[in-house]
Motif scaffolding. Structure first.
Motif: not given
Length: 176
Positions: A59-62, A64-79, A90-97, A138-139
């Motif tokens: 996978l490339d950054d593009e 992963r983008r929507d996948w990470l956004r979906a996880l961000r929403e789960q995290i935000g809802r819990a907060r 995986s959160a491989l890159k700082r930009s993903y984190r 690659s990871q």
């Protein structure tokens, strides 16, 4: 690993690392120990990502983008609900984190790290998973370990799962 009678603040965690590092195992055990919900990050990949990885393409950054956004929403809802949560991702890159932290600026990361040979051995033994073992390199090439500005810890996967979970729980106590 039962939760003690002490009341813990609600913490949102991301258990991160390359494929085969044990994110799902440790994430589920940590969630159980904390009495928090667990989110399997792989379950949020769109079918196109699963198909791409199944075909042996990283996978490339593009991708992963929507996948990470979906996880961000789960995290935000819990907060927003004041609840703890454990997410494996995986959160491989700082930009993903950083994107995930948009859901919770206090998000904590647990980087499961270990020797390539051990991870490759685990991947070779895995059955019924869409991620082929040859994508490990690659990871590893994409991985940006946690830096000193990020809230989290790095653990050696050569330790037993119970030791890893206990180390995470101890870090929670130190932060309280």
């Amino acid at each position: 690993m039962k939760q003690t009678s002490k009341t813990w603040p609600a913490i949102r965690w991301v258990v991160m690392g390359v494929c085969g590092s044990g994110k799902s195992t440790i994430g589920q055990q940590l969630a159980d120990a904390c009495g928090d919900a667990y989110v399997e990050g792989d379950a949020f990949h769109p079918q196109a990502n699963v198909d791409k990885m199944s075909a042996g393409q990283p996978l490339d950054d593009e991708d992963r983008r929507d996948w990470l956004r979906a996880l961000r929403e789960q995290i935000g809802r819990a907060r927003e609900q004041g609840k703890g949560l454990v997410v494996s991702c995986s959160a491989l890159k700082r930009s993903y984190r950083d994107l995930l932290r948009e859901g919770d600026p206090a998000l904590r990361f647990v980087h499961l790290d270990g020797p390539r040979a051990l991870i490759a051995e685990r991947l070779a033994a895995r059955r019924n998973h869409y991620m082929p073992p040859h994508l490990l390199d690659s990871q590893l090439a994409a991985l940006e370990p946690l830096d000193g500005e990020e809230d989290g810890l790095r653990l050696d996967i050569r330790q037993a799962p119970v030791q890893l979970v206990n180390a995470i729980l101890a870090s929670r106590e130190d932060a309280a």
